[in-house]
Design a protein around this motif. Structure first.
Motif, short mmCIF file in Angstrom:
data_model
loop_
_atom_site.label_atom_id
_atom_site.label_comp_id
_atom_site.label_asym_id
_atom_site.label_seq_id
_atom_site.Cartn_x
_atom_site.Cartn_y
_atom_site.Cartn_z
N LEU A 1 6.07 46.70 44.52
CA LEU A 1 6.13 46.95 45.89
C LEU A 1 7.37 47.35 46.58
N THR A 2 7.42 48.26 47.20
CA THR A 2 8.58 48.99 47.84
C THR A 2 8.45 49.38 49.42
N VAL A 3 9.29 48.97 50.04
CA VAL A 3 9.15 48.92 51.81
C VAL A 3 10.53 49.76 51.99
N GLU A 4 10.39 50.95 52.73
CA GLU A 4 11.58 51.79 53.11
C GLU A 4 11.48 52.09 54.67
N ALA A 5 12.50 51.74 55.44
CA ALA A 5 12.54 51.94 56.95
C ALA A 5 14.01 52.29 57.15
N GLY A 6 13.95 53.41 58.27
CA GLY A 6 15.39 53.94 58.56
C GLY A 6 15.35 54.79 59.65
N ILE A 7 16.49 55.23 60.05
CA ILE A 7 16.61 55.89 61.25
C ILE A 7 17.58 56.94 61.09
N SER B 1 14.95 43.16 45.49
CA SER B 1 16.46 43.62 45.82
C SER B 1 16.30 44.56 46.95
N LEU B 2 17.47 44.76 47.66
CA LEU B 2 17.94 45.47 48.80
C LEU B 2 18.82 46.37 48.62
N THR B 3 18.60 47.60 49.02
CA THR B 3 19.22 48.79 48.84
C THR B 3 19.44 49.17 50.29
N VAL B 4 20.93 49.43 50.74
CA VAL B 4 21.09 50.00 52.00
C VAL B 4 21.63 51.42 51.70
N ARG B 5 21.39 52.53 52.56
CA ARG B 5 21.89 53.72 52.15
C ARG B 5 22.33 54.72 53.40
N PRO B 6 23.49 54.23 53.82
CA PRO B 6 24.12 55.28 54.92
C PRO B 6 24.56 56.56 54.35
N GLU B 7 24.36 57.59 55.18
CA GLU B 7 24.96 59.12 54.83
C GLU B 7 25.07 59.81 56.00
N ILE B 8 26.04 60.82 55.77
CA ILE B 8 26.33 61.86 56.82
C ILE B 8 25.93 63.06 56.41
N ARG B 9 25.69 64.04 57.33
CA ARG B 9 25.15 65.47 56.44
C ARG B 9 25.34 66.46 57.53
N LEU B 10 25.87 67.39 56.89
CA LEU B 10 26.03 68.80 57.77
C LEU B 10 25.16 69.97 57.05
N LEU C 1 24.79 68.25 62.38
CA LEU C 1 25.44 67.25 62.04
C LEU C 1 24.56 65.91 62.32
N TRP C 2 24.21 65.34 61.40
CA TRP C 2 23.35 64.10 61.77
C TRP C 2 23.75 62.91 60.65
N PHE C 3 23.30 61.91 61.25
CA PHE C 3 23.69 60.50 60.45
C PHE C 3 22.53 59.61 60.16
N ASN C 4 22.18 59.32 58.82
CA ASN C 4 21.17 58.76 58.59
C ASN C 4 21.41 57.47 57.87
N LEU C 5 20.30 56.41 58.15
CA LEU C 5 20.45 55.06 57.34
C LEU C 5 19.07 54.51 57.03
N ASP C 6 18.95 54.10 55.75
CA ASP C 6 17.75 53.61 55.58
C ASP C 6 17.97 52.24 54.61
N ALA C 7 16.95 51.23 54.83
CA ALA C 7 16.78 50.17 53.95
C ALA C 7 15.82 50.07 53.07
N VAL C 8 15.91 49.64 51.91
CA VAL C 8 14.78 49.83 51.12
C VAL C 8 14.63 48.50 50.15
N LEU C 9 13.86 47.72 50.21
CA LEU C 9 13.39 46.47 49.73
C LEU C 9 12.21 46.83 48.80
N SER C 10 12.71 46.35 47.44
CA SER C 10 11.80 46.72 46.23
C SER C 10 11.46 45.30 45.52
N PHE C 11 10.32 45.34 45.09
CA PHE C 11 9.82 44.13 44.35
C PHE C 11 9.44 44.51 42.83
#
Length: 481
Positions: free
Chosen positions: A89-95, A433-442, A471-481
């Motif tokens: 099971l994987t849950v992902e949310a972000g902005i 397990s929790l994974t957090v992924r910030p990114e910057i993209r052009l 130019l945009w900035f993204n962040l998601d968090a992924v909780l996987s089981f």
């Protein structure tokens, strides 16, 4: 679309070497391994079968039966087939933050189209069984997987529950296939995969951890098939070379009345794995067949058209091609290069792109990822921004859909991000397990057009009054089981 993280050329779908577009990323990160359903998970490593990894019957082409994560067999009791069931099971949310947009959208994006909005991208659950020996050199396994969330808007399979939910959050069946290993013809046999499966092309896949970034490159969204229903055969010509053949209903559709036309489509390609002492993986795969819809064109009261072009769709070909190579420089550093091409006789569209990736495990809990891409939409007809929650699904099932596009444009994008797996949290989560992924993209138009941060209308669907970069900035968090 498309729909997956750092891999190489062949993924473990149900425990045996079967092709998957998501595989290209999992091999590029030494901390990311493939789970039996083809989804990489850093906490549940599943090594690929090798000649030394034999099953209980001594077959070098099948992995040994192991207990899955759903049951705990008593010590000393022989394992049964069903003890090998695996659930994930994987849950992902972000902005996705874009302070300069005037449209509320990030142009040129499927899954991350909503700017400045927190979204529940996906809740994805799977039940699978690795391919396991049933005797005489034969093995069998399966995968069943479903997804709920905003990502499901762009991952339907027409004829399989499409449109039952029509808001921002929808559901979609993503995998339902049987996997069979046979000892036929070649020394290492032939693997068959039958049912609904992810497309076999592309470096970035739909499951949250099947790609290095929260955002997708243009090729993953607009060139590679997302979902296919059919049969794929992987013929193991040698220990390092595989031949891939497949027949299917087309991109994100099924056979019969739900299909886009009455002609079959299919795959043809080769894969070379574990070359140069296991450092290099390469695949070259093409997908061919008519993809246009043979229904009549329908016009909505607001003036939006459907995608149907009539019976001529049955004979107008679409060609997709993917060349992908992954090289492990060291155990911690990998690089990948991919070239993709699309030509559609029906729309007379051409698109092609080149992407490169770098993945560096700075430490076990932190991976640096860098992606660069140049993508050419030669006619302006490929990069469409689907305006409503049902636009993409309606475009596939021949209903009027809202969209806007750009002039012929050469796009460039550069993305830098990290995947952080915080030990101070994960050590308290047990099997999760929790994974957090910030990114910057052009993103930038390299030929002077202005498609970004502005929307089109039914009377003016081609945008050129926006900006030439985003130019945009993204962040998601992924909780996987």
């Amino acid at each position: 679309m498309s729909k997956k993280h750092v891999m190489a050329v062949f993924c473990l779908l149900a425990g045996t070497a079967l092709p998957s577009f998501a595989y290209a990323q999992a091999a590029a990160s030494s901390n990311t391994t493939i789970t039996p359903n083809g989804t990489p998970n850093p906490n549940h490593p599943t090594p690929p079968p090798t000649a030394s990894h034999t099953n209980d019957a001594g077959d070098p082409d099948l992995p040994a039966l192991k207990a899955g994560n759903l049951f705990s067999p008593k010590a000393g009791r022989p394992l049964t087939y069903w003890d090998g069931l695996v659930g994930h099971l994987t849950v992902e949310a972000g902005i996705s933050g874009n302070p300069w947009t005037r449209s509320g959208r990030n142009f040129g994006q499927f899954y991350l189209d909503r700017a400045n909005t927190v979204t529940l991208n996906q809740i994805m659950g799977s039940l699978s069984h690795p391919v396991t020996s049933i005797g005489s050199g034969y093995g069998i396994g399966f995968v069943v997987e479903m997804m709920y969330g905003s990502d499901s808007r762009f991952d339907p399979t027409i004829g399989m529950g499409d449109g039952t939910i029509s808001g921002l959050y929808q559901w979609a069946p993503t995998q339902a296939h049987i996997d069979i290993h046979t000892p036929w013809i070649f020394h290492h046999g032939i693997d068959f995969q039958a049912g609904q499966m992810y497309g076999l092309m592309g470096a970035e896949g739909t499951p949250a951890l099947a790609r290095p970034f929260y955002s997708f490159n243009y090729a993953a969204d607009y060139i590679v098939p997302f979902e296919t229903v059919g049969v794929v055969a992987t013929m193991h010509l040698s220990h390092h070379m595989d031949w891939i053949l497949g027949i299917d209903a087309g991109n994100s559709t099924t056979f019969g009345g739900a299909g886009n036309n009455s002609r079959p489509k299919g795959y043809f390609g080769f894969a070379w794995n574990n070359l140069m002492g296991g450092k290099l993986n390469v695949h070259a795969i093409g997908h061919f067949g008519p993809q246009a819809n043979n229904g009549r064109t329908i016009v909505s009261p607001a003036g939006w058209n459907s995608a149907g072009i009539g019976r001529s769709a049955n004979d107008l070909m679409q060609y997709n091609a993917d060349l992908l190579a992954t090289y492990h420089v060291t155990d911690a550093l990998s690089v990948m290069a991919e070239a993709l091409y699309l030509h559609d006789d029906a729309s007379r569209d051409d698109a092609y792109g080149v992407s490169s990736y770098l993945s560096w495990d700075i430490q076990p809990s932190l991976t640096l990822n860098v992606r660069g891409e140049i993508f050419r939409d030669n006619t302006g007809g490929i990069i469409n921004q689907y305006s409503s929650d049902m636009s993409y699904t309606n475009s596939l099932r021949n209903r009027p859909f809202e969209y806007y596009n750009a002039l012929p444009t050469t796009y460039g994008d550069l993305t830098v991000g990290v995947a952080y797996r915080p030990n101070f949290i994960n050590r308290h989560l047990g099997p999760a397990s929790l994974t957090v992924r910030p990114e910057i993209r052009l993103d930038k138009s390299l030929n002077g057009t202005h498609p970004f941060n502005q929307s089109g209308t039914v009377s003016s669907r081609t945008v050129n009054n926006g900006t030439n970069n985003m130019l945009w900035f993204n962040l998601d968090a992924v909780l996987s089981f």
